[in-house]
Design a protein around this motif. Structure first.
Motif, PDB file in Angstrom:
ATOM      1  N   MET A   1      -0.098  69.700  69.653  1.00 27.70           N
ATOM      2  CA  MET A   1      -0.135  68.874  68.649  1.00 27.70           C
ATOM      3  C   MET A   1       0.140  67.354  68.990  1.00 27.70           C
ATOM      4  O   MET A   1       0.650  66.996  70.246  1.00 27.70           O
ATOM      5  N   LEU A   2      -0.211  66.393  68.382  1.00 30.92           N
ATOM      6  CA  LEU A   2      -0.172  65.109  68.677  1.00 30.92           C
ATOM      7  C   LEU A   2       0.781  64.428  67.930  1.00 30.92           C
ATOM      8  O   LEU A   2       1.150  64.807  66.519  1.00 30.92           O
ATOM      9  N   GLY A   3       1.440  63.342  68.317  1.00 30.80           N
ATOM     10  CA  GLY A   3       2.647  62.536  67.854  1.00 30.80           C
ATOM     11  C   GLY A   3       1.851  61.634  66.824  1.00 30.80           C
ATOM     12  O   GLY A   3       0.847  61.257  67.081  1.00 30.80           O
ATOM     13  N   GLN A   4       2.874  61.295  65.912  1.00 34.75           N
ATOM     14  CA  GLN A   4       2.349  60.225  65.013  1.00 34.75           C
ATOM     15  C   GLN A   4       2.127  58.746  65.317  1.00 34.75           C
ATOM     16  O   GLN A   4       3.101  58.522  65.945  1.00 34.75           O
ATOM     17  N   ASN A   5       0.928  58.414  65.378  1.00 33.49           N
ATOM     18  CA  ASN A   5       0.849  56.827  65.897  1.00 33.49           C
ATOM     19  C   ASN A   5       0.595  55.830  64.943  1.00 33.49           C
ATOM     20  O   ASN A   5       0.114  54.725  65.346  1.00 33.49           O
ATOM     21  N   ASP A   6       0.683  56.194  63.585  1.00 35.09           N
ATOM     22  CA  ASP A   6       0.372  55.283  62.441  1.00 35.09           C
ATOM     23  C   ASP A   6       2.056  54.932  62.037  1.00 35.09           C
ATOM     24  O   ASP A   6       2.691  55.711  61.489  1.00 35.09           O
ATOM     25  N   PRO A   7       2.297  53.760  62.518  1.00 34.96           N
ATOM     26  CA  PRO A   7       3.849  53.136  61.871  1.00 34.96           C
ATOM     27  C   PRO A   7       3.949  53.368  60.397  1.00 34.96           C
ATOM     28  O   PRO A   7       5.123  53.729  60.153  1.00 34.96           O
ATOM     29  N   SER A   8       3.024  53.189  59.657  1.00 36.60           N
ATOM     30  CA  SER A   8       3.176  53.427  58.151  1.00 36.60           C
ATOM     31  C   SER A   8       3.783  54.692  57.928  1.00 36.60           C
ATOM     32  O   SER A   8       4.500  54.839  56.783  1.00 36.60           O
ATOM     33  N   VAL A   9       2.825  55.720  58.493  1.00 38.55           N
ATOM     34  CA  VAL A   9       3.479  57.031  58.095  1.00 38.55           C
ATOM     35  C   VAL A   9       4.846  57.195  58.715  1.00 38.55           C
ATOM     36  O   VAL A   9       5.363  57.780  57.663  1.00 38.55           O
ATOM     37  N   ALA A  10       5.269  56.873  59.701  1.00 38.42           N
ATOM     38  CA  ALA A  10       6.754  56.844  60.145  1.00 38.42           C
ATOM     39  C   ALA A  10       7.768  56.358  59.099  1.00 38.42           C
ATOM     40  O   ALA A  10       8.707  56.873  58.688  1.00 38.42           O
ATOM     41  N   LEU A  11       7.213  55.111  58.625  1.00 43.17           N
ATOM     42  CA  LEU A  11       8.049  54.260  57.781  1.00 43.17           C
ATOM     43  C   LEU A  11       8.216  54.962  56.450  1.00 43.17           C
ATOM     44  O   LEU A  11       9.147  55.050  55.801  1.00 43.17           O
ATOM     45  N   ASP A  12       7.376  55.443  55.939  1.00 41.31           N
ATOM     46  CA  ASP A  12       7.039  56.281  54.597  1.00 41.31           C
ATOM     47  C   ASP A  12       7.960  57.560  54.879  1.00 41.31           C
ATOM     48  O   ASP A  12       8.831  57.754  53.925  1.00 41.31           O
ATOM     49  N   ALA A  13       7.959  58.193  55.987  1.00 43.99           N
ATOM     50  CA  ALA A  13       8.959  59.406  56.158  1.00 43.99           C
ATOM     51  C   ALA A  13      10.314  59.078  56.150  1.00 43.99           C
ATOM     52  O   ALA A  13      11.200  59.582  55.744  1.00 43.99           O
ATOM     53  N   ILE A  14      10.763  57.850  56.934  1.00 45.83           N
ATOM     54  CA  ILE A  14      11.960  57.447  56.950  1.00 45.83           C
ATOM     55  C   ILE A  14      12.377  57.157  55.762  1.00 45.83           C
ATOM     56  O   ILE A  14      13.569  57.547  55.212  1.00 45.83           O
ATOM     57  N   ALA A  15      11.569  56.308  54.829  1.00 49.60           N
ATOM     58  CA  ALA A  15      12.090  55.860  53.538  1.00 49.60           C
ATOM     59  C   ALA A  15      12.317  57.170  52.834  1.00 49.60           C
ATOM     60  O   ALA A  15      12.979  57.288  51.977  1.00 49.60           O
ATOM     61  N   ASP A  16      11.430  58.165  52.711  1.00 51.02           N
ATOM     62  CA  ASP A  16      11.482  59.100  51.984  1.00 51.02           C
ATOM     63  C   ASP A  16      12.980  60.172  52.483  1.00 51.02           C
ATOM     64  O   ASP A  16      13.693  60.550  51.495  1.00 51.02           O
ATOM     65  N   ARG A  17      13.158  60.182  53.604  1.00 50.71           N
ATOM     66  CA  ARG A  17      14.402  60.722  54.186  1.00 50.71           C
ATOM     67  C   ARG A  17      15.730  59.847  53.457  1.00 50.71           C
ATOM     68  O   ARG A  17      16.550  60.532  52.973  1.00 50.71           O
ATOM     69  N   VAL A  18      15.838  58.556  53.579  1.00 55.44           N
ATOM     70  CA  VAL A  18      16.728  57.704  53.169  1.00 55.44           C
ATOM     71  C   VAL A  18      16.820  58.014  51.768  1.00 55.44           C
ATOM     72  O   VAL A  18      17.859  58.036  51.156  1.00 55.44           O
ATOM     73  N   LYS A  19      15.836  57.993  50.734  1.00 58.10           N
ATOM     74  CA  LYS A  19      15.877  58.003  49.601  1.00 58.10           C
ATOM     75  C   LYS A  19      16.554  59.469  49.108  1.00 58.10           C
ATOM     76  O   LYS A  19      17.359  59.577  48.165  1.00 58.10           O
ATOM     77  N   ARG A  20      16.259  60.495  49.681  1.00 58.50           N
ATOM     78  CA  ARG A  20      16.773  61.802  49.580  1.00 58.50           C
ATOM     79  C   ARG A  20      18.359  61.729  49.863  1.00 58.50           C
ATOM     80  O   ARG A  20      19.010  62.242  48.864  1.00 58.50           O
ATOM     81  N   LYS A  21      18.809  61.218  50.892  1.00 55.31           N
ATOM     82  CA  LYS A  21      20.195  61.224  51.272  1.00 55.31           C
ATOM     83  C   LYS A  21      20.767  60.313  50.149  1.00 55.31           C
ATOM     84  O   LYS A  21      22.086  60.633  49.984  1.00 55.31           O
ATOM     85  N   VAL A  22      20.392  59.209  49.782  1.00 49.45           N
ATOM     86  CA  VAL A  22      20.806  58.241  48.880  1.00 49.45           C
ATOM     87  C   VAL A  22      21.211  59.070  47.554  1.00 49.45           C
ATOM     88  O   VAL A  22      22.173  58.926  46.970  1.00 49.45           O
ATOM     89  N   GLU A  23      20.237  59.771  47.285  1.00 57.85           N
ATOM     90  CA  GLU A  23      20.298  60.727  45.964  1.00 57.85           C
ATOM     91  C   GLU A  23      21.510  61.623  46.123  1.00 57.85           C
ATOM     92  O   GLU A  23      22.071  61.852  45.061  1.00 57.85           O
ATOM     93  N   ILE A  24      21.583  62.246  47.238  1.00 59.83           N
ATOM     94  CA  ILE A  24      22.338  63.226  47.558  1.00 59.83           C
ATOM     95  C   ILE A  24      23.968  62.478  47.391  1.00 59.83           C
ATOM     96  O   ILE A  24      24.838  63.075  46.725  1.00 59.83           O
ATOM     97  N   ALA A  25      24.097  61.572  47.928  1.00 55.42           N
ATOM     98  CA  ALA A  25      25.323  60.664  48.003  1.00 55.42           C
ATOM     99  C   ALA A  25      25.794  60.461  46.679  1.00 55.42           C
ATOM    100  O   ALA A  25      27.066  60.462  46.240  1.00 55.42           O
ATOM    101  N   THR A  26      24.951  60.156  45.831  1.00 56.61           N
ATOM    102  CA  THR A  26      25.261  59.772  44.245  1.00 56.61           C
ATOM    103  C   THR A  26      26.061  60.745  43.719  1.00 56.61           C
ATOM    104  O   THR A  26      26.784  60.644  42.789  1.00 56.61           O
ATOM    105  N   ARG A  27      25.829  62.044  44.214  1.00 60.92           N
ATOM    106  CA  ARG A  27      26.503  63.445  43.319  1.00 60.92           C
ATOM    107  C   ARG A  27      27.704  63.652  43.865  1.00 60.92           C
ATOM    108  O   ARG A  27      28.171  64.533  43.543  1.00 60.92           O
ATOM    109  N   HIS A  28      28.303  62.809  44.929  1.00 63.42           N
ATOM    110  CA  HIS A  28      29.545  63.178  45.603  1.00 63.42           C
ATOM    111  C   HIS A  28      30.362  61.767  45.406  1.00 63.42           C
ATOM    112  O   HIS A  28      30.028  60.622  45.322  1.00 63.42           O
TER     113      HIS A  28
END
Length: 153
Positions: A1-28
């Motif tokens: 497997m090759l690692g991700q070398n496109d910074p925009s893909v990594a940023l999108d993935a981080i943003a998606d993870r943050v968004k999901r965690k923020v949504e979960i936190a709103t329920r607590h």
């Protein structure tokens, strides 16, 4: 497997993870807590996760993270957020605070010259032998060390 070398893909993935965690936190409710922190670990040396969560930290700036996630974190319940690449090209640590936004610290420029070389070698050995409990233990221990250093620093 090759690692991700496109910074925009990594940023999108981080943003998606943050968004999901923020949504979960709103329920607590976090009654009785002064602050709520979010820790995101990347490059986790776990079967099937090393490549998929690997972040090329030399290409990832605090400004990039601010652009991708500040609008998600600022109104959230989180007062701090940390991004910790466990395995990476450098020993980078990212921290976000509501008033300061993202900051990047590179603790160890050359891992061969510091005691943490043993940590990285231990992770690679444990992952290579499929000892996932040992990988988890080492990752937890390193996260505690980094957070302790940040609190003392």
């Amino acid at each position: 497997m090759l690692g991700q070398n496109d910074p925009s893909v990594a940023l999108d993935a981080i943003a998606d993870r943050v968004k999901r965690k923020v949504e979960i936190a709103t329920r607590h409710l976090f009654d009785g807590l002064d602050e709520v922190w979010l820790l995101i670990c990347a490059g986790v040396p776990e079967h099937g996760a090393v490549v998929s969560t690997f972040v090329m930290s030399p290409w990832l700036s605090a400004d990039d993270l601010n652009s991708a996630t500040d609008n998600l974190l600022h109104p959230s319940k989180y007062s701090r957020c940390f991004l910790l690449p466990i395995l990476g090209a450098e020993q980078a640590f990212y921290r976000w605070e509501r008033n300061l936004r993202w900051k990047k610290s590179v603790k160890l420029e050359d891992i061969r010259d510091v005691p943490r070389e043993a940590y990285v070698n231990g992770l690679m050995e444990a992952a290579g032998t499929g000892s996932w409990e040992e990988v988890d233990r080492l990752c937890d221990e390193e996260c505690r060390k980094v957070l302790t250093e940040m609190r003392q620093g």
